[in-house]
Design a protein around this motif. Sequence first.
Motif, PDB file in Angstrom:
ATOM      1  N   ALA A 112       7.527 -17.376   6.826  1.00 33.48           N
ATOM      2  CA  ALA A 112       8.917 -17.115   6.417  1.00 33.48           C
ATOM      3  C   ALA A 112       8.988 -16.630   4.975  1.00 33.48           C
ATOM      4  O   ALA A 112       9.695 -15.655   4.668  1.00 33.48           O
ATOM      5  N   GLU A 113       8.257 -17.278   4.086  1.00 33.05           N
ATOM      6  CA  GLU A 113       8.264 -16.879   2.675  1.00 33.05           C
ATOM      7  C   GLU A 113       7.639 -15.499   2.489  1.00 33.05           C
ATOM      8  O   GLU A 113       8.086 -14.702   1.669  1.00 33.05           O
ATOM      9  N   THR A 114       6.584 -15.214   3.252  1.00 31.86           N
ATOM     10  CA  THR A 114       5.942 -13.901   3.158  1.00 31.86           C
ATOM     11  C   THR A 114       6.886 -12.806   3.628  1.00 31.86           C
ATOM     12  O   THR A 114       6.963 -11.733   3.021  1.00 31.86           O
ATOM     13  N   LYS A 115       7.638 -13.073   4.674  1.00 30.85           N
ATOM     14  CA  LYS A 115       8.586 -12.071   5.163  1.00 30.85           C
ATOM     15  C   LYS A 115       9.698 -11.815   4.148  1.00 30.85           C
ATOM     16  O   LYS A 115      10.163 -10.689   4.017  1.00 30.85           O
ATOM     17  N   LYS A 116      10.092 -12.843   3.416  1.00 30.59           N
ATOM     18  CA  LYS A 116      11.063 -12.633   2.333  1.00 30.59           C
ATOM     19  C   LYS A 116      10.459 -11.731   1.257  1.00 30.59           C
ATOM     20  O   LYS A 116      11.133 -10.843   0.722  1.00 30.59           O
ATOM     21  N   MET A 117       9.186 -11.939   0.941  1.00 32.60           N
ATOM     22  CA  MET A 117       8.512 -11.119  -0.072  1.00 32.60           C
ATOM     23  C   MET A 117       8.356  -9.693   0.425  1.00 32.60           C
ATOM     24  O   MET A 117       8.467  -8.744  -0.360  1.00 32.60           O
ATOM     25  N   ILE A 118       8.124  -9.509   1.714  1.00 33.66           N
ATOM     26  CA  ILE A 118       8.034  -8.161   2.276  1.00 33.66           C
ATOM     27  C   ILE A 118       9.337  -7.416   2.009  1.00 33.66           C
ATOM     28  O   ILE A 118       9.325  -6.242   1.611  1.00 33.66           O
ATOM     29  N   GLN A 119      10.457  -8.090   2.218  1.00 37.30           N
ATOM     30  CA  GLN A 119      11.758  -7.467   1.965  1.00 37.30           C
ATOM     31  C   GLN A 119      11.906  -7.098   0.494  1.00 37.30           C
ATOM     32  O   GLN A 119      12.384  -6.010   0.165  1.00 37.30           O
ATOM     33  N   TRP A 120      11.480  -7.992  -0.403  1.00 37.35           N
ATOM     34  CA  TRP A 120      11.569  -7.719  -1.839  1.00 37.35           C
ATOM     35  C   TRP A 120      10.697  -6.521  -2.218  1.00 37.35           C
ATOM     36  O   TRP A 120      11.143  -5.606  -2.900  1.00 37.35           O
ATOM     37  N   VAL A 121       9.438  -6.522  -1.748  1.00 39.93           N
ATOM     38  CA  VAL A 121       8.526  -5.424  -2.072  1.00 39.93           C
ATOM     39  C   VAL A 121       9.081  -4.110  -1.513  1.00 39.93           C
ATOM     40  O   VAL A 121       9.061  -3.075  -2.187  1.00 39.93           O
ATOM     41  N   GLY A 122       9.597  -4.161  -0.308  1.00 35.12           N
ATOM     42  CA  GLY A 122      10.173  -2.960   0.312  1.00 35.12           C
ATOM     43  C   GLY A 122      11.356  -2.409  -0.469  1.00 35.12           C
ATOM     44  O   GLY A 122      11.606  -1.198  -0.456  1.00 35.12           O
ATOM     45  N   SER A 123      12.076  -3.259  -1.179  1.00 36.48           N
ATOM     46  CA  SER A 123      13.241  -2.809  -1.942  1.00 36.48           C
ATOM     47  C   SER A 123      12.886  -2.260  -3.319  1.00 36.48           C
ATOM     48  O   SER A 123      13.735  -1.672  -3.979  1.00 36.48           O
ATOM     49  N   GLN A 124      11.636  -2.445  -3.738  1.00 36.75           N
ATOM     50  CA  GLN A 124      11.209  -1.964  -5.061  1.00 36.75           C
ATOM     51  C   GLN A 124      10.949  -0.465  -5.005  1.00 36.75           C
ATOM     52  O   GLN A 124      10.382   0.043  -4.069  1.00 36.75           O
ATOM     53  N   LYS A 125      11.372   0.209  -6.019  1.00 33.85           N
ATOM     54  CA  LYS A 125      11.195   1.668  -6.073  1.00 33.85           C
ATOM     55  C   LYS A 125       9.907   2.022  -6.753  1.00 33.85           C
ATOM     56  O   LYS A 125       9.371   1.382  -7.550  1.00 33.85           O
TER      57      LYS A 125
ATOM     58  N   ALA B   4       0.821  -1.214   0.000  1.00 33.54           N
ATOM     59  CA  ALA B   4       0.000   0.000   0.000  1.00 33.54           C
ATOM     60  C   ALA B   4       0.852   1.260   0.000  1.00 33.54           C
ATOM     61  O   ALA B   4       0.412   2.311  -0.478  1.00 33.54           O
ATOM     62  N   GLY B   5       2.080   1.163   0.492  1.00 29.31           N
ATOM     63  CA  GLY B   5       2.964   2.316   0.525  1.00 29.31           C
ATOM     64  C   GLY B   5       3.615   2.635  -0.817  1.00 29.31           C
ATOM     65  O   GLY B   5       4.287   3.653  -0.956  1.00 29.31           O
ATOM     66  N   LYS B   6       3.416   1.785  -1.801  1.00 33.45           N
ATOM     67  CA  LYS B   6       3.993   2.017  -3.132  1.00 33.45           C
ATOM     68  C   LYS B   6       3.059   2.895  -3.967  1.00 33.45           C
ATOM     69  O   LYS B   6       1.863   2.986  -3.708  1.00 33.45           O
ATOM     70  N   GLN B   7       3.599   3.520  -5.003  1.00 35.06           N
ATOM     71  CA  GLN B   7       2.775   4.311  -5.904  1.00 35.06           C
ATOM     72  C   GLN B   7       1.735   3.402  -6.551  1.00 35.06           C
ATOM     73  O   GLN B   7       1.988   2.216  -6.783  1.00 35.06           O
ATOM     74  N   ALA B   8       0.579   3.937  -6.871  1.00 31.57           N
ATOM     75  CA  ALA B   8      -0.540   3.147  -7.376  1.00 31.57           C
ATOM     76  C   ALA B   8      -0.171   2.283  -8.582  1.00 31.57           C
ATOM     77  O   ALA B   8      -0.494   1.098  -8.624  1.00 31.57           O
ATOM     78  N   GLN B   9       0.501   2.847  -9.558  1.00 32.25           N
ATOM     79  CA  GLN B   9       0.855   2.091 -10.764  1.00 32.25           C
ATOM     80  C   GLN B   9       1.787   0.928 -10.413  1.00 32.25           C
ATOM     81  O   GLN B   9       1.600  -0.192 -10.868  1.00 32.25           O
ATOM     82  N   ARG B  10       2.778   1.195  -9.591  1.00 34.53           N
ATOM     83  CA  ARG B  10       3.731   0.149  -9.183  1.00 34.53           C
ATOM     84  C   ARG B  10       3.037  -0.874  -8.292  1.00 34.53           C
ATOM     85  O   ARG B  10       3.312  -2.065  -8.381  1.00 34.53           O
ATOM     86  N   ALA B  11       2.127  -0.419  -7.441  1.00 38.18           N
ATOM     87  CA  ALA B  11       1.406  -1.332  -6.552  1.00 38.18           C
ATOM     88  C   ALA B  11       0.579  -2.332  -7.349  1.00 38.18           C
ATOM     89  O   ALA B  11       0.489  -3.506  -6.981  1.00 38.18           O
ATOM     90  N   ASP B  12      -0.022  -1.897  -8.452  1.00 36.71           N
ATOM     91  CA  ASP B  12      -0.805  -2.810  -9.284  1.00 36.71           C
ATOM     92  C   ASP B  12       0.070  -3.932  -9.846  1.00 36.71           C
ATOM     93  O   ASP B  12      -0.308  -5.098  -9.827  1.00 36.71           O
ATOM     94  N   ALA B  13       1.242  -3.578 -10.340  1.00 37.62           N
ATOM     95  CA  ALA B  13       2.164  -4.581 -10.879  1.00 37.62           C
ATOM     96  C   ALA B  13       2.631  -5.526  -9.776  1.00 37.62           C
ATOM     97  O   ALA B  13       2.726  -6.744  -9.981  1.00 37.62           O
ATOM     98  N   ILE B  14       2.904  -4.979  -8.608  1.00 36.08           N
ATOM     99  CA  ILE B  14       3.338  -5.804  -7.479  1.00 36.08           C
ATOM    100  C   ILE B  14       2.206  -6.739  -7.055  1.00 36.08           C
ATOM    101  O   ILE B  14       2.436  -7.924  -6.806  1.00 36.08           O
ATOM    102  N   ASN B  15       0.983  -6.226  -6.986  1.00 36.57           N
ATOM    103  CA  ASN B  15      -0.155  -7.066  -6.596  1.00 36.57           C
ATOM    104  C   ASN B  15      -0.350  -8.222  -7.562  1.00 36.57           C
ATOM    105  O   ASN B  15      -0.690  -9.337  -7.150  1.00 36.57           O
TER     106      ASN B  15
END
Length: 140
Positions: free
Chosen positions: A127-140, A78-89
């Motif tokens: 554990a896998e979700t927390k890894k994905m949290i790190q990945w999503v957090g690193s996306q600009k 939710a903290g990502k820009q809308a366009q990027r959030a759609d791709a991430i979702n």
Amino acid sequence: MKIFLFVILFATVSAANASTSYVPPAGEVLTELSRRSNFPEADLQQSLAKCDANQMNTNLRAYSDQVTADLTLKHVIAGKQAQRADAINEKIAKWEKKRDAACAKSAAREFGEGSMRPTAQAMCVTAETKKMIQWVGSQK
């Protein structure tokens, strides 16, 4: 082997948790856990307060950790820009299916239909979700 799996999963969950700054409020986690499990919040609170009393409570604790990770992931997205959030979702939706299948298979392989299977599966998903949290957090 089962103890080894537990230690590995616990270490992975602990390491991933240490680097996550957002923690959903306990009330939000309890409400979501109640929604997903169809157990009243009051019953869940009692069970979670005594997580080592029996296997069901242990399973609920692991599932509560999984729900916490899911809510954290949603917050990060939710903290990502809308366009990027759609791709991430879109990526997350595909990934969740693979994650769930892999964790179910792993838990079944290690525990069969035993009472620890739901706990192991929830810990794997967490554990896998927390890894994905790190990945999503690193996306600009």
